[in-house]
Design a protein around this motif. Sequence first.
Motif, mmCIF file in Angstrom:
data_model
loop_
_atom_site.group_PDB
_atom_site.id
_atom_site.type_symbol
_atom_site.label_atom_id
_atom_site.label_comp_id
_atom_site.label_asym_id
_atom_site.label_seq_id
_atom_site.Cartn_x
_atom_site.Cartn_y
_atom_site.Cartn_z
ATOM 1 N N GLY A 50 0.902 -1.334 0.078
ATOM 2 C CA GLY A 50 0.121 0.069 -0.116
ATOM 3 C C GLY A 50 0.976 1.310 -0.025
ATOM 4 O O GLY A 50 2.102 1.156 0.281
ATOM 5 N N ARG A 61 -12.084 -3.976 0.867
ATOM 6 C CA ARG A 61 -11.488 -2.733 1.552
ATOM 7 C C ARG A 61 -12.569 -2.108 1.988
ATOM 8 O O ARG A 61 -13.654 -2.315 1.953
ATOM 9 N N THR A 66 -9.617 4.907 -2.477
ATOM 10 C CA THR A 66 -8.619 4.997 -1.355
ATOM 11 C C THR A 66 -9.592 4.435 -0.316
ATOM 12 O O THR A 66 -10.802 4.279 -0.050
ATOM 13 N N VAL A 99 -8.438 1.108 3.233
ATOM 14 C CA VAL A 99 -7.593 0.055 3.772
ATOM 15 C C VAL A 99 -7.804 -1.465 3.189
ATOM 16 O O VAL A 99 -9.043 -1.580 3.212
ATOM 17 N N THR A 148 -3.649 -2.973 4.512
ATOM 18 C CA THR A 148 -2.634 -2.195 4.208
ATOM 19 C C THR A 148 -3.455 -0.991 3.511
ATOM 20 O O THR A 148 -4.392 -1.239 2.744
ATOM 21 N N GLN A 149 -2.792 0.299 3.910
ATOM 22 C CA GLN A 149 -3.625 1.671 3.585
ATOM 23 C C GLN A 149 -3.314 2.055 1.938
ATOM 24 O O GLN A 149 -1.981 2.016 1.665
ATOM 25 N N THR A 176 -3.971 5.064 -0.787
ATOM 26 C CA THR A 176 -4.391 6.304 -0.883
ATOM 27 C C THR A 176 -4.264 6.854 -2.074
ATOM 28 O O THR A 176 -3.117 6.959 -2.505
#
Length: 123
Positions: A9, A38, A91, A93, A117-118, A120
């Motif tokens: 991520g 997500r 966007t 997680v 995992t993020q 963005t």
Amino acid sequence: QVRLVESGGGLVQAGGSLTLSCVASGRTFSDYGVGWFRQAPGKEREFVAAISFSGRNTFYTDSVKGRFTLSRDNAKNTVNLQMNSLKPEDTAVYYCAADLGVAGVTETEYHYWGQGTQVTVSS
């Protein structure tokens, strides 16, 4: 017991790409279907994609079809989610999940989950 660890991520501009990886340890990974879900801020967790234990079958939610691609390497106990043409609405997680013989689209079908995992995507 199966332990899942996601990675890959990060922050990317709209239109960019990221590859998320889910590495498993524990049981025979090739017996397990894997799903990606997500969760965006303030929203419910949603299904993104899934791959069968053999890797022959993949499933995607409509919003990512044509942009995201799932693959797996059972010899390396790894499932990769290639994400192209990313949009700000991607966007969230991202979580990988696994269960025996499953490549389902609902959370309740999966017993094992990673920590997330993020991702963005900036506009």
